[in-house]
Design an enzyme around this catalytic site. Structure first.
Site, PDB file in Angstrom:
ATOM      1  N   GLU A 133       0.796  -1.231   0.000  1.00 37.65           N
ATOM      2  CA  GLU A 133       0.000   0.000   0.000  1.00 37.65           C
ATOM      3  C   GLU A 133       0.829   1.282   0.000  1.00 37.65           C
ATOM      4  O   GLU A 133       0.609   2.173   0.829  1.00 37.65           O
ATOM      5  CB  GLU A 133      -0.986  -0.038   1.186  1.00 37.65           C
ATOM      6  CG  GLU A 133      -1.903  -1.250   1.111  1.00 37.65           C
ATOM      7  CD  GLU A 133      -2.785  -1.473   2.347  1.00 37.65           C
ATOM      8  OE1 GLU A 133      -2.761  -0.644   3.274  1.00 37.65           O
ATOM      9  OE2 GLU A 133      -3.492  -2.493   2.374  1.00 37.65           O
ATOM     10  N   ASN A 174       2.026  -5.099  -3.137  1.00 38.75           N
ATOM     11  CA  ASN A 174       0.637  -5.469  -2.833  1.00 38.75           C
ATOM     12  C   ASN A 174      -0.194  -4.210  -2.538  1.00 38.75           C
ATOM     13  O   ASN A 174       0.263  -3.328  -1.799  1.00 38.75           O
ATOM     14  CB  ASN A 174       0.660  -6.371  -1.582  1.00 38.75           C
ATOM     15  CG  ASN A 174      -0.650  -7.060  -1.302  1.00 38.75           C
ATOM     16  OD1 ASN A 174      -1.228  -7.699  -2.183  1.00 38.75           O
ATOM     17  ND2 ASN A 174      -1.132  -6.955  -0.071  1.00 38.75           N
ATOM     18  N   HIS A 210     -10.437  -6.502  -2.081  1.00 41.53           N
ATOM     19  CA  HIS A 210     -11.485  -6.326  -1.073  1.00 41.53           C
ATOM     20  C   HIS A 210     -12.681  -5.704  -1.814  1.00 41.53           C
ATOM     21  O   HIS A 210     -12.701  -4.504  -2.070  1.00 41.53           O
ATOM     22  CB  HIS A 210     -11.009  -5.393   0.050  1.00 41.53           C
ATOM     23  CG  HIS A 210      -9.913  -5.984   0.879  1.00 41.53           C
ATOM     24  ND1 HIS A 210     -10.137  -7.014   1.751  1.00 41.53           N
ATOM     25  CD2 HIS A 210      -8.599  -5.712   0.943  1.00 41.53           C
ATOM     26  CE1 HIS A 210      -8.997  -7.355   2.336  1.00 41.53           C
ATOM     27  NE2 HIS A 210      -8.050  -6.583   1.856  1.00 41.53           N
ATOM     28  N   GLU A 239      -6.150 -10.854  -1.171  1.00 38.58           N
ATOM     29  CA  GLU A 239      -6.905 -10.631   0.080  1.00 38.58           C
ATOM     30  C   GLU A 239      -8.405 -10.577  -0.176  1.00 38.58           C
ATOM     31  O   GLU A 239      -9.117  -9.748   0.381  1.00 38.58           O
ATOM     32  CB  GLU A 239      -6.470  -9.311   0.750  1.00 38.58           C
ATOM     33  CG  GLU A 239      -4.992  -9.202   1.007  1.00 38.58           C
ATOM     34  CD  GLU A 239      -4.584  -7.948   1.777  1.00 38.58           C
ATOM     35  OE1 GLU A 239      -5.457  -7.276   2.360  1.00 38.58           O
ATOM     36  OE2 GLU A 239      -3.379  -7.643   1.789  1.00 38.58           O
ATOM     37  N   ASP A 241     -12.306 -10.580  -0.383  1.00 40.16           N
ATOM     38  CA  ASP A 241     -13.562 -10.758   0.342  1.00 40.16           C
ATOM     39  C   ASP A 241     -14.629  -9.933  -0.381  1.00 40.16           C
ATOM     40  O   ASP A 241     -14.306  -9.029  -1.148  1.00 40.16           O
ATOM     41  CB  ASP A 241     -13.466 -10.438   1.843  1.00 40.16           C
ATOM     42  CG  ASP A 241     -12.677  -9.181   2.161  1.00 40.16           C
ATOM     43  OD1 ASP A 241     -12.536  -8.320   1.282  1.00 40.16           O
ATOM     44  OD2 ASP A 241     -12.208  -9.052   3.310  1.00 40.16           O
TER      45      ASP A 241
HETATM   46  O1  G3I Z   1      -4.107  -9.268  18.774  1.00 37.42           O
HETATM   47  C1  G3I Z   1      -4.371  -8.002  19.403  1.00 37.42           C
HETATM   48  C2  G3I Z   1      -4.912  -8.219  20.767  1.00 37.42           C
HETATM   49  O2  G3I Z   1      -3.928  -8.851  21.565  1.00 37.42           O
HETATM   50  C3  G3I Z   1      -5.313  -6.864  21.349  1.00 37.42           C
HETATM   51  O3  G3I Z   1      -5.887  -7.035  22.587  1.00 37.42           O
HETATM   52  C4  G3I Z   1      -6.302  -6.164  20.426  1.00 37.42           C
HETATM   53  C5  G3I Z   1      -6.693  -4.775  20.934  1.00 37.42           C
HETATM   54  O4  G3I Z   1      -6.604  -3.784  19.956  1.00 37.42           O
HETATM   55  O5  G3I Z   1      -5.701  -6.027  19.173  1.00 37.42           O
HETATM   56  C6  G3I Z   1      -5.378  -7.254  18.570  1.00 37.42           C
HETATM   57  O6  G3I Z   1      -4.726  -6.986  17.358  1.00 37.42           O
HETATM   58  C7  G3I Z   1      -5.565  -6.532  16.300  1.00 37.42           C
HETATM   59  C8  G3I Z   1      -5.368  -7.505  15.136  1.00 37.42           C
HETATM   60  O7  G3I Z   1      -6.029  -7.024  13.990  1.00 37.42           O
HETATM   61  C9  G3I Z   1      -5.884  -8.905  15.457  1.00 37.42           C
HETATM   62  O8  G3I Z   1      -7.288  -8.871  15.612  1.00 37.42           O
HETATM   63  C10 G3I Z   1      -5.107  -5.160  15.895  1.00 37.42           C
HETATM   64  O9  G3I Z   1      -5.424  -4.226  16.913  1.00 37.42           O
HETATM   65  C11 G3I Z   1      -5.781  -4.739  14.601  1.00 37.42           C
HETATM   66  O10 G3I Z   1      -5.227  -3.503  14.159  1.00 37.42           O
HETATM   67  C12 G3I Z   1      -5.537  -5.793  13.548  1.00 37.42           C
HETATM   68  O11 G3I Z   1      -6.212  -5.435  12.360  1.00 37.42           O
HETATM   69  C13 G3I Z   1      -5.680  -5.959  11.165  1.00 37.42           C
HETATM   70  C14 G3I Z   1      -5.519  -4.828  10.155  1.00 37.42           C
HETATM   71  O12 G3I Z   1      -5.025  -5.363   8.936  1.00 37.42           O
HETATM   72  C15 G3I Z   1      -4.561  -3.745  10.636  1.00 37.42           C
HETATM   73  O13 G3I Z   1      -4.638  -2.639   9.802  1.00 37.42           O
HETATM   74  C16 G3I Z   1      -6.651  -6.986  10.587  1.00 37.42           C
HETATM   75  O14 G3I Z   1      -6.741  -8.110  11.468  1.00 37.42           O
HETATM   76  C17 G3I Z   1      -6.185  -7.436   9.216  1.00 37.42           C
HETATM   77  O15 G3I Z   1      -7.170  -8.244   8.607  1.00 37.42           O
HETATM   78  C18 G3I Z   1      -5.945  -6.225   8.320  1.00 37.42           C
HETATM   79  O16 G3I Z   1      -5.429  -6.700   7.099  1.00 37.42           O
HETATM   80  C19 G3I Z   1      -5.193  -5.722   6.090  1.00 37.42           C
HETATM   81  C20 G3I Z   1      -3.970  -6.172   5.302  1.00 37.42           C
HETATM   82  O17 G3I Z   1      -2.887  -6.406   6.169  1.00 37.42           O
HETATM   83  C21 G3I Z   1      -3.604  -5.159   4.208  1.00 37.42           C
HETATM   84  N1  G3I Z   1      -4.756  -4.895   3.363  1.00 37.42           N
HETATM   85  C22 G3I Z   1      -5.998  -4.523   4.051  1.00 37.42           C
HETATM   86  C23 G3I Z   1      -6.366  -5.584   5.088  1.00 37.42           C
HETATM   87  C24 G3I Z   1      -7.704  -5.287   5.748  1.00 37.42           C
HETATM   88  O18 G3I Z   1      -7.650  -4.102   6.476  1.00 37.42           O
END
Ligand code: G3I
Length: 324
Positions: A133, A174, A210, A239, A241
Site C-alpha cells: 500500500e 501489494n 477487497h 486478500e 472478500d
Molecule cells: O491481537 C491483538 C490483541 O492482543 C489486542 O488485545 C487487540 C486490541 O486492539 O488487538 C489485537 O490486534 C488486532 C489484530 O487485527 C488482530 O485482531 C489489531 O489491533 C488490529 O489492528 C488488527 O487489524 C488488522 C488490520 O489489517 C490492521 O490494519 C486486521 O486483522 C487485518 O485483517 C488487516 O489486514 C489488512 C492487510 O494487512 C492489508 N490490506 C488490508 C487488510 C484489511 O484491512
C-alpha cells in the site's frame, strides 16, 4: 452443485494455489477452524503475524512465535506461504516513533528488519509482499514514515535487501483498490514500471480485491491483470472478500456473492493467474467485523464459510469454476 471434492483437492488438481489468511490463536484453539484450513486450502497468509508490530514487542527483540506456528503448520500440511508484509505504514510497533530516528537510522532500521525476517524464513516463505500500500487513493505516493525518510527509493532498497537474503523467494508489491483499471491502478502500474526500469528485483503485483460495496468489473480486472503481465510481472489475488453495503444486501445476496467469486476465479484461469487468497476462513473471523468504520458500512459475511465455518454458496461456486 455441491461437489464431493474439497476446495483443496480441486485446486491441487488444477495446479491452482487457493489460499487463506490465518490467525494463529484460532489455528491453535479452534478445531473446526484448523480442520477447514488444512482440508480446504493449499496456501496460507499470516493475516497479522508477520507484520512489524506483532513481530517486534520491543526495540531489541523479535517474537517469532505466532509466525513460526503458522509457517510450521503450513510445512507440516504441505502448503505454500505468502509472507505479509515487510514494509507497511500500518501496524508498526507501538514503541516505534519515527521522530526518535534520523533518516539514515530509519533506513538502517528497515534494512535490519527485512534482512532478519526474510533470513529467518528463507526457503520456508515462498512469496513476500515486500511493500504494502505505497500508493494513496488519489494515485500519489503515500506519505509514510519510509517515504518521508528515503523518498520513492525505499521500495528499491526493500526489494533489493529481500532479494539479497533470499534470491529464491518471489517478491511482490501489494495494494488495495487497484484491482481494475482506475486512477489508482494506473499509478501502481507507473510505479512498478519505474521500479522495473531501475532494475529492481520485483516479481509480481498482488491485487487485494477487497470487494466492498461496489465490486470491480471483471472485464476490467482481466484487462488490468494483462497489462501488469505485459510488464513481465506475475499477478496474484491476495486478500479477497466480498460484501454488500450495510442494510442493502439483496434477497439473493449469497448467490450474487457466489457469482462474483466464481467470475473472479474464471478471470484468474483465463489470464493465467495461479493464486487467489481469501482474507479469512469463516465470516466470524472477518476483519470487517472488527473495524467499526467498515462494519457500519458493509455486511459482515464476505467469505466462503459462514460464522460456524460451514460452506456457503460461494464455496461451491469456486470449486465449480476450478473444476470447469
Ligand atoms: O491481537 C491483538 C490483541 O492482543 C489486542 O488485545 C487487540 C486490541 O486492539 O488487538 C489485537 O490486534 C488486532 C489484530 O487485527 C488482530 O485482531 C489489531 O489491533 C488490529 O489492528 C488488527 O487489524 C488488522 C488490520 O489489517 C490492521 O490494519 C486486521 O486483522 C487485518 O485483517 C488487516 O489486514 C489488512 C492487510 O494487512 C492489508 N490490506 C488490508 C487488510 C484489511 O484491512
Amino acid at each position: 452443485m455441491p461437489s464431493d471434492k474439497s476446495l483443496r483437492q480441486t485446486a491441487d488438481e488444477r495446479g491452482f494455489n487457493f489460499g487463506v489468511a490465518v490467525d494463529p490463536d484460532a489455528l491453535r484453539n479452534d478445531v473446526s477452524y484448523r480442520a477447514r484450513v488444512r482440508d480446504e486450502f493449499n496456501t496460507l497468509t499470516p493475516e497479522n503475524a508477520l507484520k512489524m508490530g506483532p513481530l517486534r514487542p520491543s526495540p531489541e527483540t523479535y517474537d517469532f512465535g505466532d509466525a513460526d506456528a503458522i509457517v510450521n503448520f503450513a510445512r507440516a500440511n504441505d502448503m505454500d506461504v505468502r509472507g505479509h508484509t515487510l514494509v507497511w505504514h500500518n501496524q508498526t510497533p507501538t514503541w516505534f516513533q519515527p521522530w526518535d530516528y534520523t533518516d539514515d537510522q530509519l533506513e538502517r532500521f528497515l534494512r535490519e528488519h527485512i534482512q532478519t525476517v526474510v533470513g529467518r524464513y528463507r526457503r520456508t516463505v515462498d512469496v513476500w509482499d515486500v511493500v504494502n500500500e505505497a500508493v494513496a487513493d488519489d494515485g500519489t505516493m503515500r506519505e509514510t514514515v519510509w517515504y518521508d525518510a528515503m523518498g520513492e527509493t525505499y521500495l528499491d532498497r526493500a526489494f533489493e535487501w529481500a532479494h539479497e537474503v533470499d534470491p529464491e523467494a518471489d517478491l511482490y508489491y501489494n495494494d488495495y483498490g487497484a484491482d481494475a483499471i482506475n486512477e489508482k491502478s494506473d499509478a501502481v502500474y507507473d510505479l512498478l514500471e519505474r521500479l522495473l526500469d531501475r532494475g529492481v528485483p520485483i516479481d509480481g503485483v498482488g491485487l487485494q480485491l477487497h470487494a466492498l460495496g461496489e465490486w470491480p468489473d471483471c472485464e476490467s480486472i482481466a484487462e488490468n491483470i494483462r497489462r501488469f503481465q505485459a510488464l513481465g510481472l506475475d499477478v496474484q489475488i491476495t486478500e479477497m472478500d466480498v460484501a454488500f453495503p450495510a442494510g442493502e444486501a439483496p434477497e439473493d445476496a449469497l448467490q450474487r456473492q457466489a457469482a462474483f467469486y466464481r467470475d473472479v476465479v474464471e478471470v484468474c484461469l483465463d489470464t493465467g493467474v495461479d493464486t487467489l487468497v481469501t482474507w479469512g476462513v469463516g465470516d466470524a473471523n472477518s476483519w470487517i467485523r472488527v473495524f467499526r468504520d467498515f462494519s457500519e458500512r458493509y455486511t459482515g459475511d464476505p467469505l466462503l464459510f459462514d460464522d460456524r465455518n460451514r460452506p456457503k454458496p460461494a464455496y461451491d461456486a469456486v470449486i465449480d469454476a476450478l473444476d470447469g
